[in-house]
Design an enzyme around this catalytic site. Structure first.
Site, PDB file in Angstrom:
ATOM      1  CG  MET A 127      50.975  36.089  48.837  1.00  0.00           C
ATOM      2  SD  MET A 127      49.820  36.819  47.631  1.00  0.00           S
ATOM      3  CE  MET A 127      48.278  37.243  48.746  1.00  0.00           C
TER       4      MET A 127
ATOM      5  CG  HIS B 134      46.085  41.497  40.660  1.00  0.00           C
ATOM      6  ND1 HIS B 134      46.216  41.511  42.273  1.00  0.00           N
ATOM      7  CD2 HIS B 134      44.752  42.045  40.569  1.00  0.00           C
ATOM      8  CE1 HIS B 134      44.939  41.749  42.816  1.00  0.00           C
ATOM      9  NE2 HIS B 134      44.192  42.195  41.865  1.00  0.00           N
TER      10      HIS B 134
ATOM     11  CD  GLN C 126      42.425  31.023  30.551  1.00  0.00           C
ATOM     12  OE1 GLN C 126      42.883  31.488  29.521  1.00  0.00           O
ATOM     13  NE2 GLN C 126      42.039  29.734  30.279  1.00  0.00           N
TER      14      GLN C 126
HETATM   15  C1  GRF Z   1      47.775  33.328  41.980  1.00  0.00           C
HETATM   16  O1  GRF Z   1      46.257  33.751  42.057  1.00  0.00           O
HETATM   17  C2  GRF Z   1      48.204  34.786  41.825  1.00  0.00           C
HETATM   18  O2  GRF Z   1      47.547  35.619  40.972  1.00  0.00           O
HETATM   19  C3  GRF Z   1      48.063  35.482  43.109  1.00  0.00           C
HETATM   20  O3  GRF Z   1      48.406  34.708  44.145  1.00  0.00           O
HETATM   21  C4  GRF Z   1      48.135  33.429  43.667  1.00  0.00           C
HETATM   22  C5  GRF Z   1      49.220  32.688  43.631  1.00  0.00           C
HETATM   23  O4  GRF Z   1      49.028  31.300  43.509  1.00  0.00           O
HETATM   24  N1  GRF Z   1      49.049  36.951  43.294  1.00  0.00           N
HETATM   25  P1  GRF Z   1      50.298  30.297  43.125  1.00  0.00           P
HETATM   26  O5  GRF Z   1      51.158  30.528  44.411  1.00  0.00           O
HETATM   27  O6  GRF Z   1      51.155  30.760  41.818  1.00  0.00           O
HETATM   28  O7  GRF Z   1      49.542  29.007  43.192  1.00  0.00           O
END
Ligand code: GRF
Length: 215
Positions: free
Chosen positions: A90, A109, A173
């Protein structure tokens, strides 16, 4: 075997999906390290339990974005990866960082890009009333949530959906398409032509998955 470094910031469920695919023999890569910009990221423990080198590089301890990016690149490069995978990472990465990994940096994403770049994608999809939502794996370019698209999965948006139910349907998904995209990379099947991705032997439409309907 291709060497992969995964960057996370939190839960790490996409990272887990990659580890599970590897363990199931469906993803022929060496996951050589997991690095988080947040020391408290839950995914770091999961990675360590899986016997993968895990490191935290707290962005808050750096003077600015450029200093953090440089330290992160140094940390990553110690593992000499062929591919760097952003899995719920992030932090916005600067142009120098992105250029350094050009063609070997992937992101997932939670929307059907180019719709809904940025944050709160599920809430925005509900507000717009779209009937189809989903997720995208793409090569990273300096523009946020933009770059040559490798694979997308679409899910229906139901009248009864909340942000949470829609997020869960999309996340399921994500866990399918990320290992698939990384596998294609590892197999050398991804070609970048004029800013677009060609998947060798997937010209028959297999690059688009439509998830089954909801409840
Ligand atoms: C996922 O929805 C990804 O697409 C987004 O942040 C979320 C991360 O989830 N960028 P995780 O840490 O992989 O469980």
């Amino acid at each position: 075997m291709k060497r992969v470094v995964i960057l996370i910031s939190g839960r790490g469920s996409n990272m887990e999906a990659l580890i599970a695919a590897r363990d199931a023999g469906k993803l022929p890569v060496a996951i050589v390290a997991v690095i988080s910009n947040r020391p408290d990221a839950r995914g770091l423990e999961t990675a360590a339990r899986a016997g993968i080198a895990s490191e935290a590089l707290d962005h808050k301890t750096f003077a600015g974005r450029a200093a953090f990016d440089a330290a992160l690149a140094e940390c990553i490069d110690r593992y000499a990866p062929d591919l760097v995978v952003l899995a719920g990472f992030m932090r916005i990465l600067g142009e120098d960082f992105v250029r350094h990994y050009e063609g070997r940096l992937l992101n997932i994403h939670p929307s059907l890009l180019p719709a809904f770049p940025g944050l709160h994608t599920h809430q925005r999809a509900l507000e717009e009333g779209v009937r189809v939502h989903g997720c995208t794996v793409h090569f990273v370019t300096p523009a946020l949530d933009h770059g040559p698209i490798i694979l997308q999965a679409a899910v229906p948006v139901l009248d009864t959906d909340s942000e949470e139910t829609l997020a869960a349907r999309v996340l399921a998904q994500e866990h399918v398409i990320y290992p698939q995209a990384v596998r294609w990379f590892a197999e050398g099947r991804l070609q970048l032509l004029d800013g677009r991705v060609r998947v060798a032997s997937a010209g028959d439409g297999t690059a688009v998955l439509i998830a089954p309907g909801g409840d």
